[in-house]
Design a protein around this motif. Structure first.
Motif, mmCIF file in Angstrom:
data_model
loop_
_atom_site.group_PDB
_atom_site.id
_atom_site.type_symbol
_atom_site.label_atom_id
_atom_site.label_comp_id
_atom_site.label_asym_id
_atom_site.label_seq_id
_atom_site.Cartn_x
_atom_site.Cartn_y
_atom_site.Cartn_z
ATOM 1 N N SER A 89 3.727 -9.567 9.747
ATOM 2 C CA SER A 89 4.845 -8.697 10.149
ATOM 3 C C SER A 89 4.727 -8.251 11.594
ATOM 4 O O SER A 89 5.723 -7.885 12.221
ATOM 5 C CB SER A 89 4.926 -7.485 9.213
ATOM 6 N N THR A 90 3.511 -8.303 12.163
ATOM 7 C CA THR A 90 3.324 -7.955 13.577
ATOM 8 C C THR A 90 3.618 -9.127 14.492
ATOM 9 O O THR A 90 3.538 -8.988 15.717
ATOM 10 C CB THR A 90 1.891 -7.480 13.807
ATOM 11 N N GLY A 91 3.926 -10.307 13.947
ATOM 12 C CA GLY A 91 4.178 -11.499 14.744
ATOM 13 C C GLY A 91 2.958 -12.399 14.917
ATOM 14 O O GLY A 91 3.069 -13.486 15.507
ATOM 15 N N ARG A 92 1.831 -11.982 14.427
ATOM 16 C CA ARG A 92 0.629 -12.811 14.551
ATOM 17 C C ARG A 92 0.701 -13.976 13.556
ATOM 18 O O ARG A 92 1.074 -13.777 12.391
ATOM 19 C CB ARG A 92 -0.607 -11.964 14.299
ATOM 20 N N GLU A 93 0.351 -15.170 14.031
ATOM 21 C CA GLU A 93 0.465 -16.378 13.208
ATOM 22 C C GLU A 93 -0.921 -16.842 12.761
ATOM 23 O O GLU A 93 -1.903 -16.753 13.507
ATOM 24 C CB GLU A 93 1.148 -17.512 13.996
ATOM 25 N N GLY A 148 -8.946 -8.422 11.302
ATOM 26 C CA GLY A 148 -8.354 -7.830 12.507
ATOM 27 C C GLY A 148 -6.919 -7.400 12.364
ATOM 28 O O GLY A 148 -6.382 -6.755 13.271
ATOM 29 N N ILE A 149 -6.259 -7.739 11.242
ATOM 30 C CA ILE A 149 -4.868 -7.293 11.086
ATOM 31 C C ILE A 149 -4.872 -5.835 10.628
ATOM 32 O O ILE A 149 -5.872 -5.327 10.107
ATOM 33 C CB ILE A 149 -4.130 -8.180 10.072
ATOM 34 N N THR A 198 5.405 -14.065 6.191
ATOM 35 C CA THR A 198 6.511 -15.010 5.942
ATOM 36 C C THR A 198 5.926 -16.415 5.994
ATOM 37 O O THR A 198 5.161 -16.777 6.901
ATOM 38 C CB THR A 198 7.624 -14.872 6.970
ATOM 39 N N VAL A 199 6.298 -17.270 5.019
ATOM 40 C CA VAL A 199 5.762 -18.614 4.913
ATOM 41 C C VAL A 199 6.645 -19.579 5.705
ATOM 42 O O VAL A 199 7.879 -19.552 5.576
ATOM 43 C CB VAL A 199 5.694 -19.042 3.423
#
Length: 219
Positions: free
Chosen positions: A118-122, A150-151, A215-216
């Motif tokens: 949700s923070t944009g990290r992939e 780390g998330i 999100t997948v």
């Protein structure tokens, strides 16, 4: 006074001066005299101790050595070899027909599974399967294939929270819940130990507090 000399013609000291007091020749023991004149030899006179020549019998001819005539050759014949049938020996060359290359399709590869926080990290899955979780602080334990360390609110995530694998029969990724806090797929809780399909655009939540959301994406 004349010197004594050996009178023996066959002696080594013949007619040689000897000592005056010598009575006999020191070599052949022949009594010596004052002067000895050598007697000339006659042509047919034989010397002492000389063997007379061997006379050949009057009617005997010397042996004749046999000589092989030029025409007297050994009667040797070279054995005749049967003629060689070259039709059975020689084999015609067979023309080489190159084998056309067989096309081998490249091995199939599973698509890439990507989880976007949700923070944009992939987070991408390397390979066709692996674990989702957090890295252990204990040495010697391999980190999960998708490491969520780390998330925000990472304490909700277990060390081995889930297992994902590409299923060729289903042609999709399958997820299995292995956690303590649970997994929600599109807001539906998953039964631990059961496989569920992941589709492009699905939402995955770890835990009940709606704090860890992904999100997948399947690309």
């Amino acid at each position: 006074m004349p010197a004594n000399r050996c009178p023996n013609p066959s002696c080594e000291y013949f007619n040689r001066a000897l000592p005056n007091n010598a009575k006999v020749c020191p070599w052949c023991s022949t009594p010596v005299g004052n002067v000895v004149s050598p007697t000339p030899q006659q042509p047919n006179q034989q010397q002492p101790n000389q063997q007379p020549p061997v006379q050949q019998p009057p009617n005997q001819q010397p042996p004749v050595q046999y000589q092989r005539p030029a025409t007297d050759q050994p009667n040797y014949q070279v054995p005749q070899q049967p003629p060689v049938d070259y039709s059975t020996v020689y084999q015609p060359r067979v023309s080489y027909q190159p084998t056309p290359p067989v096309y081998t399709p490249p091995p199939q590869r599973a698509p890439v599974l990507k989880l976007v926080h949700s923070t944009g990290r992939e987070f991408n899955l390397i390979g066709e399967g692996g674990y989702i979780g957090r890295r252990s602080q204990s040495p010697g334990i391999a980190p999960p294939e998708i490491d969520l360390t780390g998330i925000p609110s990472e304490g909700i995530v277990s060390r081995r929270h889930a297992r994902v694998d590409w299923d060729w029969s289903q042609n999709s990724y399958m997820i299995v819940d292995m956690s303590t806090n649970g997994i929600y797929l599109n807001n539906n809780p998953l039964t631990p130990g059961m496989q569920y399909r992941l589709l492009n655009g699905d939402s995955v939540r770890f835990g009940q507090d709606n704090l860890v959301n992904f999100t997948v994406y399947i690309v």
